[in-house]
Design an enzyme around this catalytic site. Structure first.
Site: not given
Ligand SMILES: NC(=O)c1ccc[n+]([C@@H]2O[C@H](COP(=O)([O-])OP(=O)(O)OC[C@H]3O[C@@H](n4cnc5c(N)ncnc54)[C@H](O)[C@@H]3O)[C@@H](O)[C@H]2O)c1
Length: 437
Positions: A212, A256, A343
């Protein structure tokens, strides 16, 4: 998630009202779907600058030839590599002062210079370093979806900038602005892509957290460019994983990444040409109230897993020659953020990981870089309370949040085999957020 204010400002009344009230005026950003820019490019800088000849030839080959008399241009590209003194910086001022109003909405500003740290002459070093303040300010002034970047280019191989020129002049870089990227000669073993339209054709790519959000978009963009995709996520996300694998014609791994045998499991699906460490979690709480479990779970997923998995892949021949590793950091890791000591530490650690592993990746002809997203419209940010969400959305030069595809396109540029001269870099995808450098 839809940005209602952006749609309001697009209406005639909305534009009038926002202007009168002094409110932000975001424009709809053009992205890859808009195709290639049609307007020409104006190239500045002295004819005998170190990068000039190569730059002119590359722009012509991209069908973005120099057009001195066009009333409107897509991009202003200034070769500042010949500026050797503070007095000479006036050339930069004159070029942009004269032409800046000709740049169309969603246009591009690109300044090319020489890496200041490589200059032996003090005067050259000072002049080249000054470019950074100029470019970051231009990005903040122009708005209208116009981005500004500075590329510091090693003059030993000006052709190494080709994939970066293509990316930053295209609509694929819609939400990247105010960035400084250093481009050196690629490691000797690097092989340029054969087809610039599908540079990732046939490459085997692993994307973590792919079920996702941003990870799903990364998987889709890489697959569209021809990769053999291996999508990974936790077993609880298997439905989403199956769907993304089906849509992209790829495979999936329900795993995981913090599991003790995760490295060994991944080696069974490699070797990989591209590895994207995207999976991440937040457990936000102010430091005094944060439990140790909240601290260590964030560290385990966001930092320890990318470190251990990259090590396992490097040691177990899980990376092909010229492989690209791309990590996902965050502007929180650069600027810090209230309630995010865990974080932000993990995301700053990612920057350390990239910088320390860059020489090892270069040794196999590869690269490791990070993207640092700002406010991206995802399920995660949709849950932020309205006031904070609006601040995150508007406090950047684009006055809007980015989309997952903006992060994905930036990762695809770094994964392109022609981008191996970009190594150990952190590129923010944040619309030039006020947070961070
Ligand atoms: N959305 C934002 O504005 C934003 C901003 C800065 C950085 N990020 C970074 O971008 C990346 C993606 O963020 P997102 O917004 O799509 O988050 P999200 O929560 O929608 O997706 C994160 C995905 O990582 C998977 N995940 C979590 N723990 C896991 C594990 N132990 N093993 C395997 N998979 C695992 C989750 O199941 C999920 O599908 C992350 O690293 C987040 O920190 C996001």
């Amino acid at each position: 998630m839809s940005d209602r204010y952006l749609r309001f400002v697009e209406s005639g009344f909305g534009r009038w009202f926002s202007r009168k009230a002094g409110l932000p005026q975001p424009v709809q950003l053009l992205r890859a779907a808009a195709g290639e820019p049609r307007l020409p490019t104006l190239l500045g800088g002295s004819a005998d600058s170190p990068l000039q000849a190569s730059l002119r030839a590359q722009l012509a080959a991209m069908n973005l030839p120099d057009a001195p008399y066009a009333p409107k241009v897509h991009a202003l590209v200034f070769d500042a590599s010949g500026l050797t003194s503070v007095e000479a910086l006036a050339e930069l001022y004159r070029f942009f002062h004269t032409h800046v109003k000709r740049v169309a909405s969603n246009g591009r500003i690109l300044v090319l210079g020489l890496p200041p740290e490589q200059a032996t002459d003090e005067s050259v070093r000072i002049a080249q370093r000054a470019l950074e303040g100029f470019v970051r300010s231009v990005g903040k002034e122009l708005r209208r979806g116009i981005t500004a970047q500075l590329l510091y280019v090693d003059p030993a191989d000006p052709a190494a900038i080709n994939s970066s020129l293509r990316f930053f002049l295209s609509y694929r870089s819609a939400y990247v602005s105010g960035q400084v990227v250093r481009i050196g000669p690629p490691p000797a073993a690097a092989v340029p892509a054969t087809d610039p339209a599908r540079p990732l054709q046939g490459k085997r790519a692993l994307v973590t957290g792919a079920s996702r959000g941003i990870g799903k978009s990364i998987a889709q963009v890489l697959a569209r460019q021809g990769t053999e995709l291996v999508a990974l996520d936790v077993p609880a996300a298997e439905n989403g994983l199956r769907e993304i694998a089906h849509r992209t014609g790829g495979q999936y791994v329900a795993l995981d990444i913090t599991a003790a045998d995760a490295g060994a499991q991944l080696l069974k699906h490699g070797p990989f040409d591209i590895v994207v460490h995207n999976a991440g979690i937040t457990r936000d709480r102010t430091l005094a109230k944060m439990s140790e479990a909240e601290w260590s779970s964030v560290m385990a997923v966001n930092l320890l897993a990318p470190q251990r998995l990259t090590e396992a892949l490097l040691q177990g021949d899980g990376l092909k020659p010229q492989a690209a590793v791309v990590c996902v950091s965050s502007i929180s890791g650069i600027a810090g953020n209230l309630g995010q000591t865990n974080y932000a530490a993990s995301k700053a650690g990612i920057i350390g990981l990239v910088q320390s592993l860059a020489p090892r990746l270069a040794a196999i002809g590869g690269s490791i870089n990070a993207v640092a997203p700002g406010f991206i419209e995802t399920e995660m940010t949709a849950k932020i309370p309205l006031g904070i969400r609006e601040a995150g959305r508007r406090l950047n030069s684009m006055s809007q949040g980015g989309l997952p595809v903006d992060v994905a396109e930036t990762i695809a540029w770094l994964a392109d085999p022609a981008s191996r001269g970009v190594n150990g870099q952190i590129v923010r995808v944040c619309g030039q957020s006020l947070l961070g450098a």
